[in-house]
Design a protein around this motif. Structure first.
Motif, PDB file in Angstrom:
ATOM      1  N   SER A   1      10.717  43.705   5.135  1.00 21.26           N
ATOM      2  CA  SER A   1      10.396  43.052   6.397  1.00 21.26           C
ATOM      3  C   SER A   1       8.894  43.037   6.617  1.00 21.26           C
ATOM      4  N   ALA A   2       8.417  41.953   7.173  1.00 16.27           N
ATOM      5  CA  ALA A   2       6.995  41.876   7.520  1.00 16.27           C
ATOM      6  C   ALA A   2       6.715  42.799   8.693  1.00 16.27           C
ATOM      7  N   SER A   3       5.552  43.429   8.675  1.00 10.40           N
ATOM      8  CA  SER A   3       5.130  44.282   9.775  1.00 10.40           C
ATOM      9  C   SER A   3       4.208  43.505  10.699  1.00 10.40           C
ATOM     10  N   LEU A   4       4.186  43.928  11.937  1.00  9.38           N
ATOM     11  CA  LEU A   4       3.261  43.346  12.894  1.00  9.38           C
ATOM     12  C   LEU A   4       1.828  43.543  12.390  1.00  9.38           C
ATOM     13  N   THR A   5       1.027  42.493  12.407  1.00  7.98           N
ATOM     14  CA  THR A   5      -0.345  42.578  11.926  1.00  7.98           C
ATOM     15  C   THR A   5      -1.275  42.914  13.081  1.00  7.98           C
ATOM     16  N   VAL A   6      -1.864  44.097  13.042  1.00  9.46           N
ATOM     17  CA  VAL A   6      -2.850  44.497  14.041  1.00  9.46           C
ATOM     18  C   VAL A   6      -4.227  44.092  13.512  1.00  9.46           C
ATOM     19  N   ARG A   7      -4.802  43.039  14.088  1.00  9.42           N
ATOM     20  CA  ARG A   7      -6.089  42.515  13.624  1.00  9.42           C
ATOM     21  C   ARG A   7      -7.228  43.469  13.926  1.00  9.42           C
ATOM     22  N   ARG A   8      -7.182  44.081  15.068  1.00  5.61           N
ATOM     23  CA  ARG A   8      -8.245  45.001  15.460  1.00  5.61           C
ATOM     24  C   ARG A   8      -7.728  45.893  16.582  1.00  5.61           C
TER      25      ARG A   8
ATOM     26  N   PRO B   1     -15.390  38.901  21.788  1.00  8.48           N
ATOM     27  CA  PRO B   1     -14.643  38.509  20.585  1.00  8.48           C
ATOM     28  C   PRO B   1     -15.036  39.285  19.330  1.00  8.48           C
ATOM     29  N   ASP B   2     -16.261  39.835  19.293  1.00  8.28           N
ATOM     30  CA  ASP B   2     -16.672  40.622  18.128  1.00  8.28           C
ATOM     31  C   ASP B   2     -16.174  42.062  18.179  1.00  8.28           C
ATOM     32  N   GLY B   3     -15.373  42.399  19.206  1.00 11.50           N
ATOM     33  CA  GLY B   3     -14.808  43.732  19.305  1.00 11.50           C
ATOM     34  C   GLY B   3     -15.675  44.739  20.034  1.00 11.50           C
ATOM     35  N   GLN B   4     -16.827  44.322  20.541  1.00 11.42           N
ATOM     36  CA  GLN B   4     -17.713  45.220  21.278  1.00 11.42           C
ATOM     37  C   GLN B   4     -17.405  45.154  22.775  1.00 11.42           C
TER      38      GLN B   4
ATOM     39  N   LEU C   1      -1.580  40.552  22.749  1.00 12.96           N
ATOM     40  CA  LEU C   1      -2.381  41.711  23.110  1.00 12.96           C
ATOM     41  C   LEU C   1      -1.457  42.810  23.629  1.00 12.96           C
ATOM     42  N   ILE C   2      -1.670  44.026  23.141  1.00 13.30           N
ATOM     43  CA  ILE C   2      -0.827  45.155  23.528  1.00 13.30           C
ATOM     44  C   ILE C   2      -1.726  46.270  24.051  1.00 13.30           C
ATOM     45  N   GLY C   3      -1.543  46.653  25.308  1.00 14.38           N
ATOM     46  CA  GLY C   3      -2.234  47.810  25.863  1.00 14.38           C
ATOM     47  C   GLY C   3      -1.355  49.034  25.700  1.00 14.38           C
TER      48      GLY C   3
ATOM     49  N   LEU D   1      -4.407  46.684  21.272  1.00 14.05           N
ATOM     50  CA  LEU D   1      -4.108  46.153  19.945  1.00 14.05           C
ATOM     51  C   LEU D   1      -4.117  44.634  20.018  1.00 14.05           C
ATOM     52  N   ASP D   2      -4.936  44.021  19.187  1.00 17.25           N
ATOM     53  CA  ASP D   2      -5.018  42.562  19.090  1.00 17.25           C
ATOM     54  C   ASP D   2      -4.209  42.162  17.869  1.00 17.25           C
ATOM     55  N   CYS D   3      -3.042  41.544  18.099  1.00 15.84           N
ATOM     56  CA  CYS D   3      -2.043  41.384  17.035  1.00 15.84           C
ATOM     57  C   CYS D   3      -1.736  39.919  16.724  1.00 15.84           C
ATOM     58  N   LEU D   4      -1.413  39.659  15.444  1.00 19.39           N
ATOM     59  CA  LEU D   4      -0.840  38.394  15.009  1.00 19.39           C
ATOM     60  C   LEU D   4       0.667  38.568  14.918  1.00 19.39           C
ATOM     61  N   VAL D   5       1.413  37.646  15.521  1.00 21.76           N
ATOM     62  CA  VAL D   5       2.860  37.843  15.619  1.00 21.76           C
ATOM     63  C   VAL D   5       3.691  36.763  14.934  1.00 21.76           C
ATOM     64  N   ALA D   6       3.099  35.611  14.564  1.00 25.14           N
ATOM     65  CA  ALA D   6       3.908  34.516  14.013  1.00 25.14           C
ATOM     66  C   ALA D   6       4.603  34.938  12.733  1.00 25.14           C
ATOM     67  N   GLN D   7       3.884  35.582  11.812  1.00 25.51           N
ATOM     68  CA  GLN D   7       4.476  36.004  10.553  1.00 25.51           C
ATOM     69  C   GLN D   7       5.556  37.055  10.776  1.00 25.51           C
ATOM     70  N   TRP D   8       5.326  37.911  11.765  1.00 26.49           N
ATOM     71  CA  TRP D   8       6.285  38.978  12.064  1.00 26.49           C
ATOM     72  C   TRP D   8       7.604  38.394  12.558  1.00 26.49           C
ATOM     73  N   THR D   9       7.539  37.464  13.519  1.00 28.48           N
ATOM     74  CA  THR D   9       8.773  36.919  14.093  1.00 28.48           C
ATOM     75  C   THR D   9       9.448  35.927  13.159  1.00 28.48           C
ATOM     76  N   ASN D  10       8.677  35.241  12.310  1.00 21.12           N
ATOM     77  CA  ASN D  10       9.281  34.292  11.372  1.00 21.12           C
ATOM     78  C   ASN D  10       9.854  34.958  10.141  1.00 21.12           C
ATOM     79  N   GLY D  11       9.491  36.272   9.944  1.00 19.94           N
ATOM     80  CA  GLY D  11      10.091  37.024   8.855  1.00 19.94           C
ATOM     81  C   GLY D  11       9.471  36.781   7.507  1.00 19.94           C
ATOM     82  N   ARG D  12       8.282  36.149   7.457  1.00 21.86           N
ATOM     83  CA  ARG D  12       7.620  35.930   6.170  1.00 21.86           C
ATOM     84  C   ARG D  12       6.770  37.147   5.849  1.00 21.86           C
ATOM     85  N   ASN D  13       6.695  37.513   4.571  1.00 14.00           N
ATOM     86  CA  ASN D  13       5.929  38.683   4.148  1.00 14.00           C
ATOM     87  C   ASN D  13       4.525  38.281   3.712  1.00 14.00           C
TER      88      ASN D  13
END
Length: 540
Positions: free
Chosen positions: A2-9, A242-245, A519-521, A528-540
């Motif tokens: 299963s694909a995991s949730l991608t935490v970008r930063r 946007p640069d994380g600062q 975004l997850i607080g 957590l700034d996350c990408l979710v499309a791959q996670w919910t679509n089930g692609r690895n």
């Protein structure tokens, strides 16, 4: 696989984030580890308490003393009072416990294996452990609080001093230390808290004298310029570039709880907690209630709404803001309504009683101001979903009972939700006198016309936050799990216990800022700034 949730930063990350407010620290420099007991805090504030059930707020963290990487995190039912490294074995004794506020002193003696992260609670009965100290390889000295404060004089200032012996403390079984062994001399014991000392020790270990823990991220919002806006414990509001600062931060003794970004994204309303009691002279006082308007350019407080009590926000997509009081003595007062560009309430409507467990109902993305309103006879049990029309003469429209099962007699608590395509998707729990029972938490999709149920999802833990769109509903639970449900039929697309750096985190707030970005607080103060499309679509 299963694909995991991608935490970008990870925004707001720092050493020792996993344990929240440190309570006690043990530095095993010769072993290459630091062990910290901490407190993540309540998942409850003066306007909302529906996420608190079954919440385990206390933590024990094991850290590498070189790079301060977290090796293990273990949960605890009670506050961590004391820590002691075994003289030769890779074992640390952890003493926990507290007074229950009415009768018992409860807690545990936990033996934590520093190499595997496995732990064992070795007392057969709950007892508060005030102090642990190794007298030898085989002897552990304990100071235990008495079982209760009814049969023992000076129970809050004394304890039993004793020694327990085992030939191999690395092999002590769960619940194997019996009541008969827990006897000793009755001694005076100082129970003063040492939080500030623990904070200072962690600051010294990480080379940051001004280090302090971040706490619960209660609400967050993604701005169109790419910045992330958040309010959290001890911070009225902050913005991340946007640069994380960190762009700016407005500290506050208690902190913000709800955010409403106004049209144009020039400013925002912040609902600031004012619950803490402090002593002034001979009186105990709280700070005056505060709903602040802040500039999104630099966080400057531009003004405030005139409110006579603490409030809970309810919003409509076009910018209308409702301010409902959670204070028992003010609940007969009408709910104030602030127009989209207004600087003060311009209308009001009666909504009757509110309490933080039953009536908390924050609904996002709604074209209506939606509330839970209790019937006069039993407002805590007989609740209706109602809509307020603020235009012209404000009116209250009853939509449907919160309980969808005839005869509508269950005691349901509210929870977070979203409006979607003429329907309402919301979370909640079924109250039981014994506490939250397995399967008694839920997410349900219902028609906003008559409350008809489209689908239902059940869980064992209460939801902390919910957001979504026409495709996917994301639900965070206080167990640390994030679940993605198909919006149309409630099918589970993905579910995952969240981790950062291989260690568990608990999601407290969510904001879906686009089809792919969530975004997850967290309860430990990170974002957590996350990408979710791959996670919910089930692609690895």
């Amino acid at each position: 696989m299963s694909a995991s949730l991608t935490v970008r930063r990870v925004l707001g990350d720092r050493p020792f984030a996993e344990i929240g407010m440190p309570l006690v620290v043990a530095d095993g420099e010769e072993r290459g580890v630091v062990v910290v007991g901490g407190d993540l805090g309540y998942l409850q504030w003066s306007g909302g308490g529906t996420a608190q059930d079954r919440w385990q707020r206390y933590r024990v963290g094991v850290y590498d003393s070189g790079d301060l990487r977290c090796r293990w995190v273990v949960g605890s039912r009670w506050p961590v009072n004391c820590l002691a490294f075994h003289p030769t074995l890779p074992v640390v004794a952890v003493g926990t416990g507290s007074y229950d506020g009415g009768y018992f002193f409860e807690g545990e003696l936990v033996l934590l294996d520093l190499e595997s992260g496995r732990s064992a609670s070795v007392l057969a009965e709950p007892r508060e452990v005030l102090q642990v100290e190794w007298a030898s390889d085989q002897a552990l000295r304990l100071v235990l609080a008495p079982p209760d404060d009814y049969d023992f004089d000076e129970a809050h200032s004394h304890g039993f001093d004793m020694v327990i012996e085992r030939s191999d403390w690395g092999a002590v079984a769960q619940s194997s230390v019996q009541h008969e062994e827990l006897t000793g001399e009755w001694i005076e014991f100082d129970r003063s808290a040492h939080e500030q000392e623990a904070v200072a020790r962690l600051g010294a270990l990480c080379g940051e004298p001004w280090w302090e823990p971040r706490r619960q991220v209660w609400d967050l919002h993604g701005l169109t310029d790419g910045r992330v806006l958040a309010c959290l414990e001890g911070v009225l509001a902050e913005a991340w570039r946007p640069d994380g600062q960190l762009d700016w931060c407005v500290p506050d003794d208690e902190g913000g709880r709800q955010l409403v970004v106004r049209d144009g994204e020039l400013d925002a309303w912040v609902n600031v907690e004012r619950r803490r009691v402090r002593r002034v002279g001979r009186e105990w006082v709280t700070e005056p209630p505060l709903v602040a308007r802040i500039s999104l350019a630099d966080g400057k407080v531009l003004g405030s709404l005139p409110v006579g009590s603490r409030v809970v926000f309810t919003t409509r997509d076009d910018g209308w803001l409702a301010l409902r009081s959670p204070d028992l003595e003010r609940q007969q007062e009408p709910t104030a309504l602030v127009p989209p560009a207004g600087e003060a309430p311009e209308a009001s409507v009666p909504l009757r009683r509110f309490d933080l467990f039953n009536h908390f109902f924050p609904v996002r993305r709604s074209g209506q101001l939606l509330f839970l309103r209790g019937e006069k006879s039993e407002p805590w049990r007989k609740k209706w979903v109602v809509a307020v029309d603020p235009d012209e003469a404000p009116t209250v429209r009853k939509l449907f009972p919160l309980d969808w099962e005839p005869p509508h007699a269950r005691h349901l608590f509210g929870g977070p939700g979203i409006a979607q395509d003429g329907d309402l998707v919301h979370a909640g729990t079924v109250h039981d006198g014994a506490g939250l029972l397995p399967g008694n938490a839920f997410v349900v999709r219902r028609s906003l016309e008559d409350g008809a149920v489209r689908w239902q999802f059940t869980a064992d833990f209460p939801a902390t936050a919910l957001d979504g769109n026409a495709d996917t509903v994301y639900v965070a639970f206080n167990s640390g799990e994030l679940v993605a449900l198909r919006t149309s039929d409630g099918t589970v697309l993905r579910r995952q216990h969240l981790e950062v750096g291989g260690q568990p985190v608990v999601p407290l707030s969510l904001a879906l800022t686009g089809p792919d970005r969530l975004l997850i607080g967290t309860a430990d103060g990170r974002i957590l700034d996350c990408l979710v499309a791959q996670w919910t679509n089930g692609r690895n």
